[in-house]
Design an enzyme around this catalytic site. Structure first.
Site, PDB file in Angstrom:
ATOM      1  CE  LYS A   1      -0.299  -0.274   5.043  1.00  0.00           C
ATOM      2  NZ  LYS A   1      -1.160  -0.558   6.204  1.00  0.00           N
TER       3      LYS A   1
ATOM      4  CE1 TYR B   1      13.271  31.705   3.226  1.00  0.00           C
ATOM      5  CE2 TYR B   1      13.420  29.309   3.163  1.00  0.00           C
ATOM      6  CZ  TYR B   1      13.236  30.527   2.518  1.00  0.00           C
ATOM      7  OH  TYR B   1      13.006  30.544   1.174  1.00  0.00           O
TER       8      TYR B   1
HETATM    9  C1  LIG Z   1      -0.337  -1.576   6.833  1.00  0.00           C
HETATM   10  C2  LIG Z   1      -0.911  -2.817   7.324  1.00  0.00           C
HETATM   11  C3  LIG Z   1      -0.104  -3.949   7.534  1.00  0.00           C
HETATM   12  C4  LIG Z   1       1.406  -3.914   7.405  1.00  0.00           C
HETATM   13  O1  LIG Z   1       1.945  -3.417   8.617  1.00  0.00           O
HETATM   14  P1  LIG Z   1       3.510  -3.226   8.853  1.00  0.00           P
HETATM   15  O2  LIG Z   1       3.592  -2.661  10.223  1.00  0.00           O
HETATM   16  O3  LIG Z   1       3.964  -2.248   7.830  1.00  0.00           O
HETATM   17  O4  LIG Z   1       4.144  -4.547   8.695  1.00  0.00           O
HETATM   18  C5  LIG Z   1      -0.731  -5.117   7.919  1.00  0.00           C
HETATM   19  N1  LIG Z   1      -2.074  -5.171   8.108  1.00  0.00           N
HETATM   20  C6  LIG Z   1      -2.861  -4.095   7.944  1.00  0.00           C
HETATM   21  C7  LIG Z   1      -4.332  -4.220   8.189  1.00  0.00           C
HETATM   22  C8  LIG Z   1      -2.317  -2.881   7.570  1.00  0.00           C
HETATM   23  O5  LIG Z   1      -3.109  -1.823   7.424  1.00  0.00           O
END
Ligand SMILES: *Cc1c(COP(=O)(O)O)cnc(C)c1O
Length: 360
Positions: A36, A255
């Site tokens: 994702k 800045y």
């Molecule tokens: C993002 C996500 C994961 C992966 O988690 P990590 O901490 O990056 O390993 C797993 N399950 C769900 C439901 C998630 O949203």
């Protein structure tokens, strides 16, 4: 064509090696590669294309991310972590072999109203304590019953830990027990472990695991290094020195004169800023790496540039490469100085940062 010397170098074979390391932690389970948020900033299409021969399935957060992968030719099943709502989305899931992780009565009512085919593999998200998404265990049981009867399938029962990185967390144990009890009763497969749980809570790493952050070589647990976890850093952000000047005691840099030289100092300007994803709200302890040494970020981070103190590195010159994070400066360290976590910095590397892929 790109000319700017500011790069996120992505090592795809490191991601594969990290995936294999996740598999070693749970040899009897199957691991869905979580890609994702553009594979946590690493480029979902490139990562999926490289991993596809080695993984049973991918996971993304929402439908559009999955459709983009299909359009790019990715064929493996794609789990959609936030589920799907409405007839159109569910029909697309059937058509494209997406696995919706259905989390609410509304989503399940929508599913049942369109007499789905058994090929639409459903996962049910159960709320065991995170209290963000998910069916109550009681609702999950009755929907699982209904899917068995009407769709002739056993859904995978999934839940997400709220404190997976905490060692011996009673909350995690409670979450695990609830899901395991329900799954045993329903004879369903389970899915619980993210990266931190794969490492911290191996008892939970059965059925289907969902490693994300560890695939990118970023330790999910603050007290473990990349090497201790047998991971490899996948992203190295580098830029170049584009200017060097000396400033006198009392002179300020950047800045709002946030940093003032206490002694004569040599300051280098790098071609990277917050519009690339380097955090602007970093404290004064953030460091970069060049010529085998660390150097401090000084002054306010600008949109396209930032400044570092190279007084102790006389050999540094314009054109030299500097690492902002990667194998020498852990992304979690940069994140901690900006009061955040590696996940946020990786996913906030912006589109204007050129990504250069290394494949073995
Ligand atoms: C993002 C996500 C994961 C992966 O988690 P990590 O901490 O990056 O390993 C797993 N399950 C769900 C439901 C998630 O949203």
């Amino acid at each position: 064509m790109h000319h700017r010397p500011t790069l996120a170098k992505i090592n795809l074979s490191a991601i594969l090696s990290n995936y294999q390391q996740a598999c070693k932690l749970a040899p009897k389970a199957r691991q869905v590669a979580v890609i994702k948020a553009d594979a946590y900033g690493h480029g979902a299409i490139e990562v999926a294309t490289y991993l596809e021969p080695h993984v049973p399935a991918f996971a993304v957060a929402f439908l559009d991310e999955a459709l983009a992968l299909r359009a790019a030719g990715i064929g493996k099943p794609i789990l959609i972590l936030e589920g799907l709502t409405g007839e159109e989305e569910l029909r697309l899931a059937e058509q494209f072999n997406f696995w919706p992780m259905l989390h609410s009565n509304e989503q399940l009512l929508a599913l049942m109203s369109l007499t789905p085919t058994p090929e639409l593999q459903c996962w049910l998200k159960v709320d065991t304590g995170m209290h963000r998404l998910g069916l109550t265990p009681v609702d999950a049981q009755s929907w699982a019953d209904k899917l068995c009867r009407e769709m002739k399938q056993r859904p995978v029962l999934a839940s997400h830990f709220s404190c997976a990185e905490v060692l011996d967390s009673p909350i995690s144990k409670h979450q695990m027990q609830q899901l395991f009890a329900l799954a045993a009763h329903m004879e369903c497969e389970v899915s619980l472990a993210n990266s931190a749980a794969l490492i911290r809570l191996p008892q939970s790493a059965v059925g289907w695991n969902r490693p994300g952050i560890m695939l990118y070589g970023c330790p999910p647990i603050a007290d473990k290094t990349v090497a201790e976890l047998n991971l490899q850093v996948a992203m190295t952000v580098t830029s170049q020195i584009i200017a060097i000047r000396e400033v006198m005691p009392g002179e300020a840099v950047g800045y709002n004169c946030r940093w003032q030289a206490e002694q004569k100092s040599r300051i280098a300007t790098l071609a990277i800023g917050y519009a690339d994803g380097y955090p602007r709200l970093t404290n004064s302890a953030s460091e970069v790496f060049l010529h085998g040494q660390r150097a401090r970020v000084v002054g306010t981070v600008s949109m396209d540039m930032l400044t570092i103190d190279i007084s102790h590195i006389p050999e540094a010159k314009v054109g030299d490469e500097v690492e902002l994070w990667g194998g020498n400066i852990p992304v979690n360290e940069v994140a901690a100085h900006a009061n955040t976590i590696g996940y946020e910095l990786l996913t906030r590397v912006t589109q204007r940062m050129h990504r250069a892929y290394l494949r073995d």
